[in-house]
Scaffold this active site. Structure first.
Site, PDB file in Angstrom:
ATOM      1  N   GLY A  67     -13.693 -38.538  11.745  1.00  0.00           N
ATOM      2  CA  GLY A  67     -12.777 -39.509  12.332  1.00  0.00           C
ATOM      3  C   GLY A  67     -12.736 -40.792  11.526  1.00  0.00           C
ATOM      4  N   CYS A  68     -12.323 -41.864  12.173  1.00  0.00           N
ATOM      5  CA  CYS A  68     -12.225 -43.156  11.499  1.00  0.00           C
ATOM      6  C   CYS A  68     -13.564 -43.528  10.878  1.00  0.00           C
ATOM      7  CB  CYS A  68     -11.803 -44.225  12.507  1.00  0.00           C
ATOM      8  SG  CYS A  68     -11.776 -45.893  11.819  1.00  0.00           S
TER       9      CYS A  68
END
Length: 245
Positions: A67-68
């Protein structure tokens, strides 16, 4: 057609999503750290197979995507034994290793974090246990939380054949034991080059703890690290110096 991620469409939409969530928190009195979390994080079992101890090795590197990269970096910056955690991109070509291009989801890159650690202080297996327990959700395919796209996939980029073997065995172990209610979708991609991200992405969690996105999605991960792995948690993060970016 897969929609672009909230990050891919720019910071504005992601900020709006986070701001609305915080507004809901204020209105209904909900703990913001659990707005997007259906279940409380739990420590998964440690890997049955880990790297053998090498008394002469004091530095090892692995690249992790989940993810981020703000949150993944923030978690590992608080792990004892980690000497550096750098946000960046892996999986694609050098020419496309930039935030705007990666955010289109068409480059093959994943937002990643290069984690350098001292294997005398923390094993590779423990790094992976933290990765699967608190750094991200390994059952979300090509997304994490509010972010969607292949650039947010769950992937381990090993730097050695030994790491690849341990990672593959651990994924099979977790899947076989049905540790998660949904299938583990984490992949292992060997032989990929890591490219550091732009300076403004480094140390983002530490520098912007009050940003809605960080408060909602990432600070709870650091809290989970402290709660579930107290022996591995350190309060003062190891930050990326400017030269590393």
């Amino acid at each position: 057609m897969r929609s672009q991620s909230t990050k891919g469409r720019g910071k504005t939409l992601r900020a709006v999503v986070s701001a609305l969530a915080l507004a809901g928190v204020a209105a209904f009195g909900v703990n913001h750290s659990r707005v997007f979390a259906a279940d409380e994080a739990h420590a998964v079992p440690p890997p049955a197979v880990d790297e053998p101890v090498n008394a002469n090795a004091h530095s090892e590197t692995v690249v992790l995507a989940g993810g981020c990269f703000w949150g993944v970096q923030g978690v590992f910056q608080h792990v004892k034994g980690v000497t550096e955690a750098v946000s960046g991109y892996a999986g694609g070509a050098r020419a496309t290793a930039g935030y705007e291009m990666v955010s289109t989801g068409t480059t093959g890159h994943a937002e990643s974090v290069r984690v350098t650690f001292d294997p005398q202080q923390i094993s590779f297996g423990r790094i992976l246990q933290i990765y699967f327990s608190v750094a991200h959700d390994p059952t979300e395919l090509d997304r994490q939380g509010p972010d969607e796209g292949t650039q947010y996939r769950s992937t381990i980029f090993p730097t050695t054949a030994g790491q690849a073997k341990v990672a593959q065995a651990y994924i099979a172990q977790l899947a076989g034991a049905h540790v998660f209610p949904q299938p583990v979708v984490t992949t292992v991609e060997a032989g990929r080059t890591f490219y550091p991200a732009e300076t403004y992405h480094q140390n983002y969690l530490t520098l912007h703890p009050d940003a809605p996105y960080i408060a909602i999605n990432d600070l709870p991960k650091v809290a989970d690290l402290k709660r579930l792995f107290p022996a591995q948690y350190r309060d003062k993060p190891v930050l990326v110096p400017t030269r590393a970016t």
